[in-house]
Scaffold this active site. Structure first.
Site, mmCIF file in Angstrom:
data_model
loop_
_atom_site.group_PDB
_atom_site.id
_atom_site.type_symbol
_atom_site.label_atom_id
_atom_site.label_comp_id
_atom_site.label_asym_id
_atom_site.label_seq_id
_atom_site.Cartn_x
_atom_site.Cartn_y
_atom_site.Cartn_z
ATOM 1 N N LYS A 1 16.022 -142.702 -48.736
ATOM 2 C CA LYS A 1 16.190 -141.478 -49.535
ATOM 3 C C LYS A 1 15.480 -140.315 -48.850
ATOM 4 O O LYS A 1 14.273 -140.363 -48.601
ATOM 5 C CB LYS A 1 15.620 -141.696 -50.942
ATOM 6 C CG LYS A 1 15.613 -140.440 -51.830
ATOM 7 C CD LYS A 1 15.077 -140.730 -53.242
ATOM 8 C CE LYS A 1 14.927 -139.447 -54.059
ATOM 9 N NZ LYS A 1 14.371 -139.692 -55.413
ATOM 10 N N ASP B 1 12.241 -132.320 -54.457
ATOM 11 C CA ASP B 1 12.917 -132.670 -55.709
ATOM 12 C C ASP B 1 12.315 -131.877 -56.869
ATOM 13 O O ASP B 1 11.275 -132.251 -57.416
ATOM 14 C CB ASP B 1 12.783 -134.180 -55.973
ATOM 15 C CG ASP B 1 13.484 -134.589 -57.272
ATOM 16 O OD1 ASP B 1 14.262 -133.781 -57.810
ATOM 17 O OD2 ASP B 1 13.246 -135.728 -57.735
ATOM 18 N N LYS C 1 11.918 -130.451 -63.533
ATOM 19 C CA LYS C 1 10.698 -131.211 -63.796
ATOM 20 C C LYS C 1 9.629 -130.296 -64.387
ATOM 21 O O LYS C 1 9.664 -129.082 -64.151
ATOM 22 C CB LYS C 1 10.150 -131.783 -62.484
ATOM 23 C CG LYS C 1 10.929 -132.945 -61.920
ATOM 24 C CD LYS C 1 10.300 -133.464 -60.646
ATOM 25 C CE LYS C 1 11.064 -134.641 -60.089
ATOM 26 N NZ LYS C 1 11.058 -135.821 -60.957
ATOM 27 N N ASP D 1 9.416 -136.724 -51.580
ATOM 28 C CA ASP D 1 10.595 -137.469 -52.024
ATOM 29 C C ASP D 1 11.507 -137.876 -50.865
ATOM 30 O O ASP D 1 12.594 -138.400 -51.087
ATOM 31 C CB ASP D 1 11.350 -136.639 -53.068
ATOM 32 C CG ASP D 1 12.005 -137.501 -54.131
ATOM 33 O OD1 ASP D 1 11.624 -138.677 -54.249
ATOM 34 O OD2 ASP D 1 12.895 -136.988 -54.838
ATOM 35 N N ASP E 1 17.958 -134.788 -62.434
ATOM 36 C CA ASP E 1 16.723 -135.272 -61.807
ATOM 37 C C ASP E 1 16.855 -136.728 -61.342
ATOM 38 O O ASP E 1 16.009 -137.223 -60.613
ATOM 39 C CB ASP E 1 15.553 -135.125 -62.791
ATOM 40 C CG ASP E 1 14.199 -135.210 -62.093
ATOM 41 O OD1 ASP E 1 14.178 -135.162 -60.844
ATOM 42 O OD2 ASP E 1 13.187 -135.326 -62.806
ATOM 43 N N GLU F 1 18.568 -137.876 -59.010
ATOM 44 C CA GLU F 1 19.402 -137.481 -57.870
ATOM 45 C C GLU F 1 19.337 -138.474 -56.716
ATOM 46 O O GLU F 1 20.258 -138.542 -55.910
ATOM 47 C CB GLU F 1 18.986 -136.090 -57.384
ATOM 48 C CG GLU F 1 17.803 -136.060 -56.396
ATOM 49 C CD GLU F 1 16.483 -136.584 -56.969
ATOM 50 O OE1 GLU F 1 16.347 -136.598 -58.210
ATOM 51 O OE2 GLU F 1 15.615 -136.987 -56.180
ATOM 52 N N ARG G 1 19.593 -141.716 -56.589
ATOM 53 C CA ARG G 1 20.688 -142.691 -56.632
ATOM 54 C C ARG G 1 22.019 -142.051 -56.263
ATOM 55 O O ARG G 1 22.908 -142.708 -55.736
ATOM 56 C CB ARG G 1 20.715 -143.352 -58.026
ATOM 57 C CG ARG G 1 20.976 -142.407 -59.153
ATOM 58 C CD ARG G 1 20.567 -142.978 -60.514
ATOM 59 N NE ARG G 1 19.125 -142.879 -60.764
ATOM 60 C CZ ARG G 1 18.521 -143.309 -61.861
ATOM 61 N NH1 ARG G 1 19.223 -143.893 -62.826
ATOM 62 N NH2 ARG G 1 17.216 -143.182 -62.003
HETATM 63 N N1 BES Z 1 11.795 -138.533 -57.149
HETATM 64 C C1 BES Z 1 11.822 -138.900 -58.518
HETATM 65 C C2 BES Z 1 11.025 -140.179 -58.796
HETATM 66 C C3 BES Z 1 9.543 -140.061 -58.698
HETATM 67 C C4 BES Z 1 8.803 -139.701 -59.812
HETATM 68 C C5 BES Z 1 8.891 -140.388 -57.547
HETATM 69 C C6 BES Z 1 7.431 -139.647 -59.729
HETATM 70 C C7 BES Z 1 7.531 -140.317 -57.473
HETATM 71 C C8 BES Z 1 6.788 -139.951 -58.561
HETATM 72 C C9 BES Z 1 13.247 -139.147 -58.961
HETATM 73 O O1 BES Z 1 14.208 -138.386 -58.341
HETATM 74 C C10 BES Z 1 13.291 -138.835 -60.415
HETATM 75 O O2 BES Z 1 13.091 -137.707 -60.759
HETATM 76 N N2 BES Z 1 13.550 -139.834 -61.248
HETATM 77 C C11 BES Z 1 13.596 -139.655 -62.650
HETATM 78 C C12 BES Z 1 14.744 -140.450 -63.186
HETATM 79 C C13 BES Z 1 15.034 -140.184 -64.640
HETATM 80 C C14 BES Z 1 15.551 -138.782 -64.819
HETATM 81 C C15 BES Z 1 16.050 -141.192 -65.114
HETATM 82 C C16 BES Z 1 12.269 -140.147 -63.217
HETATM 83 O O3 BES Z 1 11.756 -141.141 -62.736
HETATM 84 O O4 BES Z 1 11.760 -139.493 -64.115
HETATM 85 ZN ZN ZN Z 2 13.764 -137.696 -56.484
HETATM 86 MN MN MN Z 3 14.435 -136.520 -59.326
#
Ligand code: BES
Ligand code: ZN
Ligand code: MN
Length: 497
Positions: free
Chosen positions: A268, A273, A280, A291, A350, A352, A354
């Protein structure tokens, strides 16, 4: 930092500092006992004075000992013998490198009985290099010249592992350790660079540079080429950003055979992000520059593998872009078509990672990979589940999962297996598209993310590593960790052997 090994008696080695171990319960290690004997009781005296009780990672430096060729002897606390494991080993090496004295250029380690259960001499050597190199790592390329100079190591160190008799495993382990540390440092460096420097094109440049330096093949695709491949899911993430996306493909041909049966590493590469329209919260949002640590671990691992000339074919695939809000950004509810033809309702912009990985996973199958491993800072839910200790490992393939877990254990870069069974797939149902990009809130979020990816790798040997908790540390020692380069390098080393 340079590393070598020499067969000699500890008292005969001529270094600026010789490190020997002291256990909290068992007292002197064999090397410490020898130094004590030839010096007429200098070690015993230090212990009797209360200066050295063998406490984990404690250190006392003695100077000018009679009968000892080295200028200094560092007594390093190893803790209780029964608790002496990979963690205590690493702490002891760190303590010695940090505490041996600023004037030390040549540092020798007599670690004959620093035995870690289940680890052979080569594993010890790799671990020694990892710990020593970590003390020297700096991310200061964006500081001013004066600040850079202030944070430099006082002296360039040469590190020697002293053994009673020559041991082949140690020399091999040191060489491997250096190659792994080089990959780890690359991954850390890229992870720490801010989003305004480490853009998708910057990652592409890093891939090209690796290709030049190590004889890999790099291919970088732009928006037009990505669109031509039909990657509507990947491109939907880039809609809000002015930074152009890149699809990076890097090939290492160590086994030849017309690039047959490569291991595919898919990383990834979200260079920032923000969450997109599903923005966020502001607190610690700067950390979302990390990220792209999955991508960085792919680049780092390929560097290591090339330096070690492993007899294995590897293809790295990195979808790289930013996730930002704007008038042209993808909106919650938008439906996009992936390269596989499956449609996706983007309920949360968010989620993103996947969306870019699914197209990369479809793409990489054209190489007929023997196994696919994707690496991603994919979910906050994985941090909730496993914290900063283990990477989350998701795979339906028990043999592949076991190989990765074994590599994780022996490299000290741990992973913990998580479920991906189809019972979770129901959460991804959509009324309007083939699937939604998120499951139920607060409900096994790292598992449903993995289940989403699983829909794009049917009939493939595939594993997914969620490194959201392990790729970086927050707090005072904030920064990228370089994980899981050690795990991946060890996995490939074992496959090549
Ligand atoms: N890059 C984030 C995941 C992340 C969160 C990595 C905290 C490191 C620390 C990812 O893109 C994300 O935002 N995931 C969301 C998914 C949710 C919206 C289903 C998450 O984990 O909140
Ligand atoms: Zn992310
Ligand atoms: Mn995200």
């Amino acid at each position: 930092m340079e590393f070598n090994t020499k067969a000699a008696a500890p008292e005969a080695i001529k270094a600026d500092c010789l490190a020997v171990g002291i256990f909290e319960d068992k007292g002197m290690s064999a090397a410490a006992r020898r130094i004590d004997r030839v010096s007429g009781g200098a070690v015993r005296a230090a212990m009797a004075s209360g200066d050295m009780a063998g406490k984990r990672a404690s250190i006392v430096v003695l100077r000018g000992l009679k009968g000892v060729a080295s200028t200094r002897v560092a007594l390093v606390g190893l803790g209780k013998a029964a608790d002496f494991g990979e963690k205590a080993f690493g702490e002891a090496v760190t303590a010695a490198v940090r505490g041996c004295g600023a004037g030390t250029g040549a540092l020798a380690f007599a670690i004959g009985d620093w035995k870690v259960v289940g680890r052979a001499a080569d594993g010890n050597a790799r671990a020694l290099v990892a710990a020593a190199r970590a003390t020297a790592f700096r991310s200061d390329e964006l500081k001013s010249k004066a600040a850079q100079a202030a944070s430099q190591e006082p002296r360039r160190r040469r590190i020697t592992v002293v053994t009673d008799k020559p041991e082949r495993g140690i020399a091999d382990g040191l060489r491997q350790g250096v190659a792994i540390a080089n990959g780890v440092d690359l991954a850390k460096r890229l992870g720490n660079l801010p989003g305004n420097v480490c853009t998708p094109e910057y990652l592409a440049d890093q891939a090209r540079a690796l290709a030049r330096e190590w004889g890999l093949k790099a291919q970088v695709m732009d928006r037009r080429q990505i669109a031509a491949l039909g990657m509507g899911s990947f491109l939907s993430v880039t809609n809000g950003s002015v930074q152009p996306p890149r699809l990076i493909v890097l090939r290492y041909e160590g086994a030849g055979r017309g690039f047959a049966d490569p291991v595919a590493l898919v990383g990834k590469g979200i260079t920032f992000d923000s969450g997109g329209i599903s923005l966020k919260p502001g607190a610690a949002m700067d950390e979302m520059k990390y990220d792209m640590c999955g991508a960085a671990s792919v680049l780092g691992t390929l560097r290591t593998v090339a330096e070690l000339k492993l007899r294995v074919n590897v293809v790295g695939v990195i979808p790289a872009c930013e996730n930002l809000p704007s008038g042209s950004a993808t909106k919650p509810g938008d439906i996009v078509t992936s390269m596989s033809g499956q449609t996706i309702e983007v309920l949360n912009t968010d989620a993103e990672g996947r969306l870019i990985l699914c197209d990369a996973l479809t793409y990489v199958q054209r190489f007929k990979p023997a196994a696919i491993v994707d690496i991603a800072t994919l979910t906050g839910a994985c941090v909730v589940a496993l914290g900063n200790v283990h990477s989350g490992l998701f795979s339906k393939d028990d043999a592949l999962a076991d190989d990765l877990l074994a590599a994780a254990r022996s490299s000290g870069d741990s992973a913990w297996r998580m479920p991906v069974d189809d019972d979770y797939q129901d959460q991804l149902k959509s009324n309007f598209a083939d699937m939604a990009n998120i499951g139920l809130p607060g409900n096994a979020g790292s598992v449903t993310a993995a289940c989403f990816l699983a829909r794009f790798v049917k009939d493939q040997r595939w594993a997914h590593l969620d490194i959201a908790g392990t790729a970086w540390r927050g707090g005072a020692t904030k920064g990228a960790t370089g994980r899981p380069v050690p795990l991946l390098a060890e996995f490939l080393r074992r496959r090549a052997a």
